[in-house]
Write a protein that holds these residues in place. Structure first.
Motif, PDB file in Angstrom:
ATOM      1  N   LYS A  91       0.826  -1.210   0.000  1.00 42.96           N
ATOM      2  CA  LYS A  91       0.000   0.000   0.000  1.00 42.96           C
ATOM      3  C   LYS A  91       0.861   1.262   0.000  1.00 42.96           C
ATOM      4  CE  LYS A  91      -2.890  -1.673   3.208  1.00 42.96           C
ATOM      5  NZ  LYS A  91      -4.055  -1.734   4.120  1.00 42.96           N
ATOM      6  N   LYS A  92       2.023   1.217   0.652  1.00 40.22           N
ATOM      7  CA  LYS A  92       2.957   2.347   0.580  1.00 40.22           C
ATOM      8  C   LYS A  92       3.436   2.534  -0.856  1.00 40.22           C
ATOM      9  CE  LYS A  92       4.803   1.902   5.264  1.00 40.22           C
ATOM     10  NZ  LYS A  92       5.983   1.493   6.051  1.00 40.22           N
ATOM     11  N   ILE A  93       3.709   1.430  -1.539  1.00 42.95           N
ATOM     12  CA  ILE A  93       4.138   1.482  -2.941  1.00 42.95           C
ATOM     13  C   ILE A  93       3.022   2.063  -3.803  1.00 42.95           C
ATOM     14  CG2 ILE A  93       4.764   0.053  -4.942  1.00 42.95           C
ATOM     15  CD1 ILE A  93       6.074  -1.884  -2.783  1.00 42.95           C
ATOM     16  N   PHE A  94       1.796   1.616  -3.573  1.00 44.09           N
ATOM     17  CA  PHE A  94       0.652   2.135  -4.335  1.00 44.09           C
ATOM     18  C   PHE A  94       0.469   3.636  -4.110  1.00 44.09           C
ATOM     19  CE2 PHE A  94      -1.367  -2.312  -3.850  1.00 44.09           C
ATOM     20  CZ  PHE A  94      -0.758  -2.756  -5.009  1.00 44.09           C
ATOM     21  N   LYS A  95       0.674   4.094  -2.892  1.00 44.59           N
ATOM     22  CA  LYS A  95       0.519   5.521  -2.581  1.00 44.59           C
ATOM     23  C   LYS A  95       1.547   6.370  -3.319  1.00 44.59           C
ATOM     24  CE  LYS A  95      -1.717   4.873   1.868  1.00 44.59           C
ATOM     25  NZ  LYS A  95      -1.576   4.943   3.336  1.00 44.59           N
ATOM     26  N   GLN A  96       2.632   5.737  -3.764  1.00 39.06           N
ATOM     27  CA  GLN A  96       3.643   6.428  -4.559  1.00 39.06           C
ATOM     28  C   GLN A  96       3.477   6.111  -6.049  1.00 39.06           C
ATOM     29  OE1 GLN A  96       7.330   5.096  -2.807  1.00 39.06           O
ATOM     30  NE2 GLN A  96       6.933   6.142  -0.893  1.00 39.06           N
ATOM     31  N   ASN A  97       2.276   5.692  -6.433  1.00 36.63           N
ATOM     32  CA  ASN A  97       1.938   5.342  -7.825  1.00 36.63           C
ATOM     33  C   ASN A  97       2.791   4.193  -8.358  1.00 36.63           C
ATOM     34  OD1 ASN A  97      -0.194   7.148  -8.149  1.00 36.63           O
ATOM     35  ND2 ASN A  97       1.213   8.809  -8.610  1.00 36.63           N
ATOM     36  N   GLY A  98       3.138   3.268  -7.486  1.00 37.45           N
ATOM     37  CA  GLY A  98       3.980   2.146  -7.870  1.00 37.45           C
ATOM     38  C   GLY A  98       3.207   0.947  -8.398  1.00 37.45           C
ATOM     39  N   ILE A  99       3.983  -0.045  -8.819  1.00 36.52           N
ATOM     40  CA  ILE A  99       3.448  -1.269  -9.415  1.00 36.52           C
ATOM     41  C   ILE A  99       3.859  -2.460  -8.553  1.00 36.52           C
ATOM     42  CG2 ILE A  99       3.488  -2.781 -11.446  1.00 36.52           C
ATOM     43  CD1 ILE A  99       4.344  -0.293 -13.083  1.00 36.52           C
ATOM     44  N   VAL A 100       2.886  -3.298  -8.237  1.00 40.74           N
ATOM     45  CA  VAL A 100       3.143  -4.539  -7.507  1.00 40.74           C
ATOM     46  C   VAL A 100       2.618  -5.694  -8.357  1.00 40.74           C
ATOM     47  CG1 VAL A 100       2.600  -5.906  -5.443  1.00 40.74           C
ATOM     48  CG2 VAL A 100       3.034  -3.440  -5.237  1.00 40.74           C
ATOM     49  N   LEU A 101       3.399  -6.747  -8.421  1.00 41.99           N
ATOM     50  CA  LEU A 101       3.038  -7.951  -9.161  1.00 41.99           C
ATOM     51  C   LEU A 101       2.707  -9.058  -8.161  1.00 41.99           C
ATOM     52  CD1 LEU A 101       4.857  -9.412 -12.191  1.00 41.99           C
ATOM     53  CD2 LEU A 101       4.434 -10.853 -10.236  1.00 41.99           C
ATOM     54  N   ILE A 102       1.545  -9.662  -8.329  1.00 43.02           N
ATOM     55  CA  ILE A 102       1.154 -10.797  -7.494  1.00 43.02           C
ATOM     56  C   ILE A 102       0.770 -11.947  -8.411  1.00 43.02           C
ATOM     57  CG2 ILE A 102      -1.251 -10.025  -7.272  1.00 43.02           C
ATOM     58  CD1 ILE A 102      -1.193 -11.195  -4.395  1.00 43.02           C
ATOM     59  N   PHE A 103       1.216 -13.129  -8.065  1.00 35.76           N
ATOM     60  CA  PHE A 103       0.838 -14.318  -8.826  1.00 35.76           C
ATOM     61  C   PHE A 103      -0.405 -14.900  -8.172  1.00 35.76           C
ATOM     62  CE2 PHE A 103       5.441 -13.959  -9.685  1.00 35.76           C
ATOM     63  CZ  PHE A 103       5.347 -13.764 -11.049  1.00 35.76           C
ATOM     64  N   SER A 104      -1.546 -14.631  -8.772  1.00 40.02           N
ATOM     65  CA  SER A 104      -2.841 -14.926  -8.167  1.00 40.02           C
ATOM     66  C   SER A 104      -3.111 -16.412  -7.983  1.00 40.02           C
ATOM     67  CB  SER A 104      -3.953 -14.290  -9.005  1.00 40.02           C
ATOM     68  OG  SER A 104      -3.772 -12.893  -9.041  1.00 40.02           O
ATOM     69  N   GLU A 105      -2.406 -17.263  -8.713  1.00 41.26           N
ATOM     70  CA  GLU A 105      -2.586 -18.703  -8.542  1.00 41.26           C
ATOM     71  C   GLU A 105      -1.882 -19.208  -7.279  1.00 41.26           C
ATOM     72  OE1 GLU A 105      -2.832 -20.357 -13.059  1.00 41.26           O
ATOM     73  OE2 GLU A 105      -0.885 -19.595 -12.370  1.00 41.26           O
ATOM     74  N   GLY A 106      -0.938 -18.436  -6.774  1.00 42.89           N
ATOM     75  CA  GLY A 106      -0.278 -18.756  -5.528  1.00 42.89           C
ATOM     76  C   GLY A 106       0.896 -19.705  -5.624  1.00 42.89           C
ATOM     77  N   ARG A 107       1.072 -20.363  -6.739  1.00 40.79           N
ATOM     78  CA  ARG A 107       2.236 -21.241  -6.908  1.00 40.79           C
ATOM     79  C   ARG A 107       2.487 -21.468  -8.389  1.00 40.79           C
ATOM     80  NH1 ARG A 107       1.667 -27.128  -6.748  1.00 40.79           N
ATOM     81  NH2 ARG A 107      -0.363 -27.610  -7.598  1.00 40.79           N
ATOM     82  N   CYS A 108       3.704 -21.883  -8.677  1.00 45.06           N
ATOM     83  CA  CYS A 108       4.126 -22.067 -10.065  1.00 45.06           C
ATOM     84  C   CYS A 108       4.013 -23.535 -10.460  1.00 45.06           C
ATOM     85  CB  CYS A 108       5.570 -21.611 -10.220  1.00 45.06           C
ATOM     86  SG  CYS A 108       6.235 -21.976 -11.844  1.00 45.06           S
ATOM     87  N   VAL A 109       3.348 -23.759 -11.596  1.00 43.70           N
ATOM     88  CA  VAL A 109       3.260 -25.088 -12.194  1.00 43.70           C
ATOM     89  C   VAL A 109       3.358 -24.899 -13.703  1.00 43.70           C
ATOM     90  CG1 VAL A 109       1.851 -27.161 -12.491  1.00 43.70           C
ATOM     91  CG2 VAL A 109       1.755 -25.919 -10.336  1.00 43.70           C
ATOM     92  N   ASN A 110       4.224 -25.675 -14.356  1.00 42.30           N
ATOM     93  CA  ASN A 110       4.362 -25.575 -15.812  1.00 42.30           C
ATOM     94  C   ASN A 110       3.148 -26.190 -16.492  1.00 42.30           C
ATOM     95  OD1 ASN A 110       7.910 -26.272 -15.669  1.00 42.30           O
ATOM     96  ND2 ASN A 110       6.898 -24.315 -15.694  1.00 42.30           N
ATOM     97  N   GLU A 111       2.088 -25.405 -16.626  1.00 43.39           N
ATOM     98  CA  GLU A 111       0.851 -25.846 -17.269  1.00 43.39           C
ATOM     99  C   GLU A 111       0.337 -24.737 -18.179  1.00 43.39           C
ATOM    100  OE1 GLU A 111      -1.001 -28.685 -13.769  1.00 43.39           O
ATOM    101  OE2 GLU A 111      -1.779 -26.664 -13.998  1.00 43.39           O
ATOM    102  N   TRP A 112      -0.419 -25.137 -19.187  1.00 44.54           N
ATOM    103  CA  TRP A 112      -0.980 -24.157 -20.115  1.00 44.54           C
ATOM    104  C   TRP A 112      -2.447 -23.872 -19.833  1.00 44.54           C
ATOM    105  CZ3 TRP A 112       2.879 -27.305 -22.626  1.00 44.54           C
ATOM    106  CH2 TRP A 112       3.972 -26.571 -23.058  1.00 44.54           C
ATOM    107  N   HIS A 113      -2.825 -23.898 -18.589  1.00 43.37           N
ATOM    108  CA  HIS A 113      -4.173 -23.480 -18.230  1.00 43.37           C
ATOM    109  C   HIS A 113      -4.153 -22.808 -16.860  1.00 43.37           C
ATOM    110  CE1 HIS A 113      -4.008 -27.533 -16.366  1.00 43.37           C
ATOM    111  NE2 HIS A 113      -4.800 -27.002 -15.463  1.00 43.37           N
ATOM    112  N   LEU A 114      -5.170 -22.022 -16.614  1.00 40.16           N
ATOM    113  CA  LEU A 114      -5.262 -21.268 -15.368  1.00 40.16           C
ATOM    114  C   LEU A 114      -5.675 -22.193 -14.228  1.00 40.16           C
ATOM    115  CD1 LEU A 114      -5.082 -18.364 -14.253  1.00 40.16           C
ATOM    116  CD2 LEU A 114      -7.523 -18.151 -14.685  1.00 40.16           C
ATOM    117  N   ARG A 115      -4.974 -22.098 -13.122  1.00 41.57           N
ATOM    118  CA  ARG A 115      -5.315 -22.865 -11.935  1.00 41.57           C
ATOM    119  C   ARG A 115      -6.193 -22.015 -11.017  1.00 41.57           C
ATOM    120  NH1 ARG A 115      -0.400 -23.265 -13.288  1.00 41.57           N
ATOM    121  NH2 ARG A 115       0.437 -21.906 -11.703  1.00 41.57           N
ATOM    122  N   PRO A 116      -6.790 -22.612 -10.008  1.00 38.83           N
ATOM    123  CA  PRO A 116      -7.645 -21.833  -9.094  1.00 38.83           C
ATOM    124  C   PRO A 116      -6.877 -20.658  -8.477  1.00 38.83           C
ATOM    125  CG  PRO A 116      -7.915 -24.182  -8.692  1.00 38.83           C
ATOM    126  CD  PRO A 116      -6.783 -24.036  -9.672  1.00 38.83           C
TER     127      PRO A 116
END
Length: 182
Positions: free
Chosen positions: A106-131
């Motif tokens: 939120k401090k980063i956002f208040k400075q007009n910054g960019i945050v990256l979040i991986f919404s799937e929560g973990r990495c798997v080499n797959e070609w489809h979206l996980r929950p």
């Protein structure tokens, strides 16, 4: 300083490692304002590096909390603009630490910054979206409750291959999600 040096090297390496990087809405790469990139996560550390090289502004990435256990490595990771996020699998006792990370975001956002979040929560080499996990929604709602004019941007990243050198990469930016959409 370390982030800037690594970014220069990564930009050169990505041009060699990826044959083509196709982006559907290149104007988003110049976005100014608080932005949460909600990205799928098919190819581990490379996913975050790619977004850091594409945007001119620094991109802060949320990373596995267990990588921050060692103090020396934690300092290096923080200098690379990585912030820890903990999952239940890394210990329920660590989940409270996520609130500190969200406050940093939120401090980063208040400075007009960019945050990256991986919404799937973990990495798997797959070609489809996980929950999707709850962290993206929690961070966005918490930011909106604090009066931050945050835009959430769904992003799909897709590789022609997970292992081959000279791969093609497609980045699909969706439509912004704002408080007005909720």
């Amino acid at each position: 300083m370390l982030y800037s040096i690594v970014k220069i090297i990564a930009r050169l390496a990505i041009k060699i490692y990826c044959r083509n990087i196709i982006v559907n809405k290149k104007e988003i790469l110049q976005h100014n304002g608080p932005l949460l990139l909600a990205v799928n996560h098919p190819n581990s550390f490379l996913d975050a590096i790619i977004f850091c090289t594409l945007f001119d502004k620094p991109v802060y990435s949320l990373a596995r909390g267990d990588a921050f256990k060692n103090n020396f490595f934690a300092k290096v990771l923080y200098s690379l603009k990585l912030l820890p996020v903990y999952r239940v699998s890394e210990g329920v006792e660590n989940l409270e630490e996520n609130y500190k990370t969200f406050e940093e975001c939120k401090k980063i956002f208040k400075q007009n910054g960019i945050v990256l979040i991986f919404s799937e929560g973990r990495c798997v080499n797959e070609w489809h979206l996980r929950p999707l996990k709850k962290g993206t929604a929690r961070l966005a709602i918490s930011s909106w409750q604090d009066g931050i004019d945050l835009k959430v941007l769904p992003v799909g990243i897709n590789y022609s291959s997970f292992k081959k050198f000279g791969k093609n990469l497609h980045i699909f930016f969706g439509d912004f999600i704002t408080l007005k959409n909720i």
